[in-house]
Design an enzyme around this catalytic site. Structure first.
Site, PDB file in Angstrom:
ATOM      1  N   ASP A 195       0.880  -1.179   0.000  1.00  0.00           N
ATOM      2  CA  ASP A 195       0.000   0.000   0.000  1.00  0.00           C
ATOM      3  C   ASP A 195       0.913   1.223   0.000  1.00  0.00           C
ATOM      4  O   ASP A 195       2.134   1.101   0.130  1.00  0.00           O
ATOM      5  CB  ASP A 195      -0.909  -0.010   1.255  1.00  0.00           C
ATOM      6  CG  ASP A 195      -1.821   1.201   1.315  1.00  0.00           C
ATOM      7  OD1 ASP A 195      -2.375   1.579   0.269  1.00  0.00           O
ATOM      8  OD2 ASP A 195      -1.982   1.794   2.408  1.00  0.00           O
ATOM      9  N   SER A 196       0.303   2.419  -0.060  1.00  0.00           N
ATOM     10  CA  SER A 196       1.101   3.643   0.004  1.00  0.00           C
ATOM     11  C   SER A 196       1.638   3.875   1.416  1.00  0.00           C
ATOM     12  O   SER A 196       2.496   4.726   1.610  1.00  0.00           O
ATOM     13  CB  SER A 196       0.231   4.835  -0.403  1.00  0.00           C
ATOM     14  OG  SER A 196      -0.839   4.972   0.522  1.00  0.00           O
ATOM     15  N   TYR A 233      -0.995   8.016  -2.617  1.00  0.00           N
ATOM     16  CA  TYR A 233      -1.175   7.508  -3.978  1.00  0.00           C
ATOM     17  C   TYR A 233      -2.437   8.114  -4.623  1.00  0.00           C
ATOM     18  O   TYR A 233      -2.527   8.232  -5.830  1.00  0.00           O
ATOM     19  CB  TYR A 233      -1.345   5.984  -3.952  1.00  0.00           C
ATOM     20  CG  TYR A 233      -0.059   5.170  -3.950  1.00  0.00           C
ATOM     21  CD1 TYR A 233       1.194   5.754  -3.729  1.00  0.00           C
ATOM     22  CD2 TYR A 233      -0.098   3.797  -4.170  1.00  0.00           C
ATOM     23  CE1 TYR A 233       2.353   4.988  -3.734  1.00  0.00           C
ATOM     24  CE2 TYR A 233       1.063   3.028  -4.184  1.00  0.00           C
ATOM     25  CZ  TYR A 233       2.281   3.616  -3.969  1.00  0.00           C
ATOM     26  OH  TYR A 233       3.419   2.851  -3.988  1.00  0.00           O
ATOM     27  N   GLY A 234      -3.390   8.449  -3.791  1.00  0.00           N
ATOM     28  CA  GLY A 234      -4.723   8.817  -4.286  1.00  0.00           C
ATOM     29  C   GLY A 234      -4.806  10.121  -5.047  1.00  0.00           C
ATOM     30  O   GLY A 234      -5.836  10.444  -5.631  1.00  0.00           O
ATOM     31  N   CYS A 291      -4.386  -1.657  -1.782  1.00  0.00           N
ATOM     32  CA  CYS A 291      -4.536  -0.253  -2.157  1.00  0.00           C
ATOM     33  C   CYS A 291      -5.534  -0.150  -3.295  1.00  0.00           C
ATOM     34  O   CYS A 291      -5.265  -0.598  -4.410  1.00  0.00           O
ATOM     35  CB  CYS A 291      -3.182   0.301  -2.599  1.00  0.00           C
ATOM     36  SG  CYS A 291      -3.266   2.020  -3.088  1.00  0.00           S
ATOM     37  N   ASN A 292      -6.695   0.424  -3.012  1.00  0.00           N
ATOM     38  CA  ASN A 292      -7.719   0.584  -4.050  1.00  0.00           C
ATOM     39  C   ASN A 292      -7.238   1.484  -5.185  1.00  0.00           C
ATOM     40  O   ASN A 292      -7.592   1.282  -6.341  1.00  0.00           O
ATOM     41  CB  ASN A 292      -8.975   1.215  -3.448  1.00  0.00           C
ATOM     42  CG  ASN A 292      -9.637   0.333  -2.405  1.00  0.00           C
ATOM     43  OD1 ASN A 292     -10.523  -0.441  -2.725  1.00  0.00           O
ATOM     44  ND2 ASN A 292      -9.206   0.422  -1.158  1.00  0.00           N
ATOM     45  N   GLU A 297      -2.489   9.151   7.073  1.00  0.00           N
ATOM     46  CA  GLU A 297      -1.135   8.570   6.987  1.00  0.00           C
ATOM     47  C   GLU A 297      -0.142   9.356   7.840  1.00  0.00           C
ATOM     48  O   GLU A 297       0.672   8.779   8.554  1.00  0.00           O
ATOM     49  CB  GLU A 297      -0.665   8.574   5.517  1.00  0.00           C
ATOM     50  CG  GLU A 297       0.706   7.961   5.292  1.00  0.00           C
ATOM     51  CD  GLU A 297       0.741   6.488   5.691  1.00  0.00           C
ATOM     52  OE1 GLU A 297      -0.187   5.759   5.336  1.00  0.00           O
ATOM     53  OE2 GLU A 297       1.726   6.077   6.355  1.00  0.00           O
ATOM     54  N   CYS A 317     -11.072   2.881   0.522  1.00  0.00           N
ATOM     55  CA  CYS A 317      -9.668   3.263   0.644  1.00  0.00           C
ATOM     56  C   CYS A 317      -9.228   2.589   1.935  1.00  0.00           C
ATOM     57  O   CYS A 317      -9.903   2.726   2.968  1.00  0.00           O
ATOM     58  CB  CYS A 317      -9.501   4.771   0.749  1.00  0.00           C
ATOM     59  SG  CYS A 317      -7.830   5.253   1.268  1.00  0.00           S
ATOM     60  N   THR A 318      -8.121   1.853   1.873  1.00  0.00           N
ATOM     61  CA  THR A 318      -7.760   1.047   3.047  1.00  0.00           C
ATOM     62  C   THR A 318      -7.340   1.903   4.246  1.00  0.00           C
ATOM     63  O   THR A 318      -7.257   1.398   5.360  1.00  0.00           O
ATOM     64  CB  THR A 318      -6.645   0.041   2.698  1.00  0.00           C
ATOM     65  OG1 THR A 318      -5.571   0.736   2.053  1.00  0.00           O
ATOM     66  CG2 THR A 318      -7.170  -1.055   1.792  1.00  0.00           C
ATOM     67  N   HIS A 319      -7.107   3.189   4.002  1.00  0.00           N
ATOM     68  CA  HIS A 319      -6.815   4.070   5.142  1.00  0.00           C
ATOM     69  C   HIS A 319      -8.073   4.392   5.955  1.00  0.00           C
ATOM     70  O   HIS A 319      -7.987   4.661   7.153  1.00  0.00           O
ATOM     71  CB  HIS A 319      -6.207   5.394   4.662  1.00  0.00           C
ATOM     72  CG  HIS A 319      -4.753   5.314   4.315  1.00  0.00           C
ATOM     73  ND1 HIS A 319      -4.287   4.675   3.197  1.00  0.00           N
ATOM     74  CD2 HIS A 319      -3.656   5.789   4.971  1.00  0.00           C
ATOM     75  CE1 HIS A 319      -2.959   4.768   3.151  1.00  0.00           C
ATOM     76  NE2 HIS A 319      -2.550   5.443   4.221  1.00  0.00           N
TER      77      HIS A 319
HETATM   78  N1  DGL Z   1      -4.820   3.142   0.940  1.00  0.00           N
HETATM   79  C1  DGL Z   1      -4.840   3.423  -0.445  1.00  0.00           C
HETATM   80  C2  DGL Z   1      -6.166   3.124  -1.099  1.00  0.00           C
HETATM   81  O1  DGL Z   1      -6.825   2.192  -0.695  1.00  0.00           O
HETATM   82  C3  DGL Z   1      -4.090   4.659  -0.899  1.00  0.00           C
HETATM   83  C4  DGL Z   1      -4.388   5.929  -0.213  1.00  0.00           C
HETATM   84  C5  DGL Z   1      -3.473   7.045  -0.660  1.00  0.00           C
HETATM   85  O2  DGL Z   1      -2.249   6.896  -0.498  1.00  0.00           O
HETATM   86  O3  DGL Z   1      -3.968   8.063  -1.166  1.00  0.00           O
HETATM   87  O4  DGL Z   1      -6.552   3.745  -2.046  1.00  0.00           O
END
Ligand code: DGL
Length: 252
Positions: free
Chosen positions: A6-7, A38-39, A69-70, A147, A178-180
């Protein structure tokens, strides 16, 4: 060994769920914190980062990959499998699993995710393929705030602004795509009240068990690689309560 990436910290929600279901699997986790979030990145940038992350995990011995990571799911094109010498059965990602969870259900869906995920339309198209519509909403800056440990009031404000004006009463479930976001599920609940939250990590971990067990039997080790050091990440790993001192390697 299962490689998860993931990011940053978001994928720890997936790791936790997989660890519970597969206690003896060896897991190597990569958090690309140097390139987080990443988003807010383009599909091209995400494709490069995705290949790099998978190659790193493969070099370190991972045979199965879980993309936690979606935002990178749109980059996981079928053509990647050949480029990475990866069989489709060796890769699990978030979107297909989540969409399958709602196939043949009458639930009215609201989905929140990063701008990259929403703009890729991968969820909207995925749900269309199973005959469902979804109300999809981007929450800019939220994954990054989580994060890097922004104050709770700031995180709450981002969620509140995003959900303002959304007819929550017309939805049956809110998908945290989003996994966050499950890391701040309590703050979502404050605003969504009785609306059930769906954390795709659990469905992904169920799929990992179905697909990777018993191939992935090991000693139950968990190791971490991060692309830059981060206190919030170390705190979240400590909170997982894994056996022994967690092994965290910092790349730079
Ligand atoms: N946790 C990631 C996701 O599920 C990335 C979030 C990010 O870094 O913006 O999209």
């Amino acid at each position: 060994m299962i490689g998860i990436f993931d990011s940053g910290s978001g994928g720890l929600t997936v790791l936790k769920a997989i660890r519970t279901r597969m206690p003896s699997a060896d897991i190597l986790y990569f958090g690309d914190i140097k390139n987080a979030p990443y988003g807010s990145k383009s599909t091209g940038e995400l494709s490069t980062l995705t290949v790099r992350a998978i190659e790193l995990l493969q070099k370190r011995g991972a045979e199965s990959i879980v993309s936690a990571c979606n935002s990178v799911s749109a980059s996981l094109a079928v053509s990647l499998f050949d480029a990475l010498s990866l069989a489709p059965t060796q890769l699990i990602e978030m979107v297909g699993t989540t969409v399958s969870s709602f196939k043949n259900t009458p639930a009215r869906l609201l989905l929140v995710a990063t701008p990259a995920t929403i703009q890729s339309e991968i969820y909207q198209n995925g749900f269309r393929m199973v005959g469902k519509e979804v109300t999809a909403l981007a929450i800019p800056d939220l994954a990054s705030a989580i994060e890097f440990g922004a104050p709770e009031a700031e995180i709450e404000g981002l969620i509140r602004n995003a959900l303002a004006g959304v007819p929550l009463a017309e939805c049956d479930v809110l998908i945290l795509a989003c996994t966050h976001y499950p890391l701040v599920a309590d703050l979502f609940k404050k605003m969504t009240g009785p609306l059930p939250l769906f954390d795709p990590a659990l469905a992904v971990a169920d799929r990992a068990k179905r697909q990777l067990w018993p191939r992935e039997v090991g000693d139950g080790t968990t190791r971490f690689i991060i692309s830059t050091d981060s206190e919030p990440f170390r705190d979240r790993v400590a909170a997982l309560g894994l056996n022994g001192e967690p092994l965290i390697e910092v790349l730079d």
